[in-house]
Design a protein around this motif. Sequence first.
Motif, PDB file in Angstrom:
ATOM      1  N   SER A 172       0.827  -1.204   0.000  1.00 34.81           N
ATOM      2  CA  SER A 172       0.000   0.000   0.000  1.00 34.81           C
ATOM      3  C   SER A 172       0.859   1.252   0.000  1.00 34.81           C
ATOM      4  O   SER A 172       2.027   1.235   0.406  1.00 34.81           O
ATOM      5  N   LEU A 173       0.223   2.341  -0.471  1.00 35.97           N
ATOM      6  CA  LEU A 173       0.889   3.642  -0.543  1.00 35.97           C
ATOM      7  C   LEU A 173      -0.175   4.718  -0.405  1.00 35.97           C
ATOM      8  O   LEU A 173      -1.220   4.642  -1.068  1.00 35.97           O
ATOM      9  N   SER A 174       0.095   5.711   0.453  1.00 37.63           N
ATOM     10  CA  SER A 174      -0.812   6.853   0.600  1.00 37.63           C
ATOM     11  C   SER A 174      -0.081   8.116   0.205  1.00 37.63           C
ATOM     12  O   SER A 174       1.065   8.337   0.614  1.00 37.63           O
ATOM     13  N   VAL A 175      -0.763   8.964  -0.584  1.00 39.51           N
ATOM     14  CA  VAL A 175      -0.153  10.185  -1.099  1.00 39.51           C
ATOM     15  C   VAL A 175      -1.186  11.314  -1.039  1.00 39.51           C
ATOM     16  O   VAL A 175      -2.384  11.068  -1.247  1.00 39.51           O
ATOM     17  N   GLN A 176      -0.726  12.511  -0.785  1.00 37.40           N
ATOM     18  CA  GLN A 176      -1.606  13.675  -0.807  1.00 37.40           C
ATOM     19  C   GLN A 176      -1.933  14.048  -2.257  1.00 37.40           C
ATOM     20  O   GLN A 176      -1.085  13.940  -3.159  1.00 37.40           O
ATOM     21  N   GLU A 177      -3.144  14.494  -2.448  1.00 37.50           N
ATOM     22  CA  GLU A 177      -3.566  14.980  -3.765  1.00 37.50           C
ATOM     23  C   GLU A 177      -2.597  16.058  -4.247  1.00 37.50           C
ATOM     24  O   GLU A 177      -2.185  16.937  -3.483  1.00 37.50           O
ATOM     25  N   GLY A 178      -2.229  15.973  -5.544  1.00 36.25           N
ATOM     26  CA  GLY A 178      -1.322  16.957  -6.118  1.00 36.25           C
ATOM     27  C   GLY A 178       0.141  16.580  -6.046  1.00 36.25           C
ATOM     28  O   GLY A 178       0.967  17.129  -6.791  1.00 36.25           O
ATOM     29  N   ARG A 179       0.478  15.620  -5.160  1.00 39.11           N
ATOM     30  CA  ARG A 179       1.866  15.205  -5.028  1.00 39.11           C
ATOM     31  C   ARG A 179       2.158  14.064  -6.000  1.00 39.11           C
ATOM     32  O   ARG A 179       1.272  13.559  -6.681  1.00 39.11           O
ATOM     33  N   ILE A 180       3.401  13.625  -6.016  1.00 38.21           N
ATOM     34  CA  ILE A 180       3.798  12.527  -6.883  1.00 38.21           C
ATOM     35  C   ILE A 180       3.573  11.194  -6.193  1.00 38.21           C
ATOM     36  O   ILE A 180       3.830  11.042  -4.999  1.00 38.21           O
ATOM     37  N   SER A 181       3.055  10.237  -6.940  1.00 41.95           N
ATOM     38  CA  SER A 181       2.968   8.841  -6.482  1.00 41.95           C
ATOM     39  C   SER A 181       4.025   8.044  -7.241  1.00 41.95           C
ATOM     40  O   SER A 181       4.122   8.158  -8.476  1.00 41.95           O
ATOM     41  N   ILE A 182       4.785   7.257  -6.509  1.00 40.64           N
ATOM     42  CA  ILE A 182       5.798   6.396  -7.135  1.00 40.64           C
ATOM     43  C   ILE A 182       5.537   4.960  -6.707  1.00 40.64           C
ATOM     44  O   ILE A 182       5.613   4.636  -5.517  1.00 40.64           O
ATOM     45  N   LEU A 183       5.214   4.124  -7.688  1.00 40.17           N
ATOM     46  CA  LEU A 183       4.967   2.716  -7.419  1.00 40.17           C
ATOM     47  C   LEU A 183       6.115   1.905  -8.015  1.00 40.17           C
ATOM     48  O   LEU A 183       6.536   2.157  -9.145  1.00 40.17           O
TER      49      LEU A 183
END
Lengths: 112, 114
Positions: free
Chosen positions: B10-21
């Motif tokens: 799992s990964l949680s990210v704030q809206e507008g930021r970058i998600s890296i999977l």
Amino acid sequence: DAGITQSPRYKITETGRQVTLMCHQTWSHSYMFWYRQDLGHGLRLIYYSAAADITDKGEVPDGYVVSRSKTENFPLTLESATRSQTSVYFCASSEGHSQPQHFGDGTRLSIL
Amino acid sequence: DQQVKQNSPSLSVQEGRISILNCDYTNSMFDYFLWYKKYPAEGPTFLISISSIKDKNEDGRFTVFLNKSAKHLSLHIVPSQPGDSAVYFCAASALRTGANNLFFGTGTRLTVIP
């Protein structure tokens, strides 16, 4: 609507019964695939077909039978269902060898 | 033996930021890599792919990077949106062997927090 459809969406059956999951695609894609999704394993390939009347085993084929008499249909049969075959089953198709696979919405199968 | 691994469930990210999977693979014959996105009660949806002759492929907000020497690929989503919340699967294929079977990772659940 064009696309890939699976039926039924949900199925409950008992051990030892035969059950067939249907997959139909309207794109005339050459390749079709069956996967199962289980916790901790992702999706695993059961069988695939490169064209009508051509099928081959994938990673986990035991206990399953497929046929492809028509390009658009690729049914998956469990001849004698076992509890270990409780899973979500996904059918997919692709236009060509190096093209992405496109998936149906799955069949959730429970074997009691 | 899992040939494609996604080590972060799992990964949680704030809206507008970058998600890296991230995704790692073990089979050096893999030469075609894909990312799929999956919502509950739906099938996986193709997102983006990359061939082993490239090290980067971009499609809008989605970029896939491939590091063949490390047998590692990553999916960058910029900017992340709440609608991106889903399970992301990495998949690989060894097209050069004549097969186009996909080997999937176990998935990473992305949650984008508004």
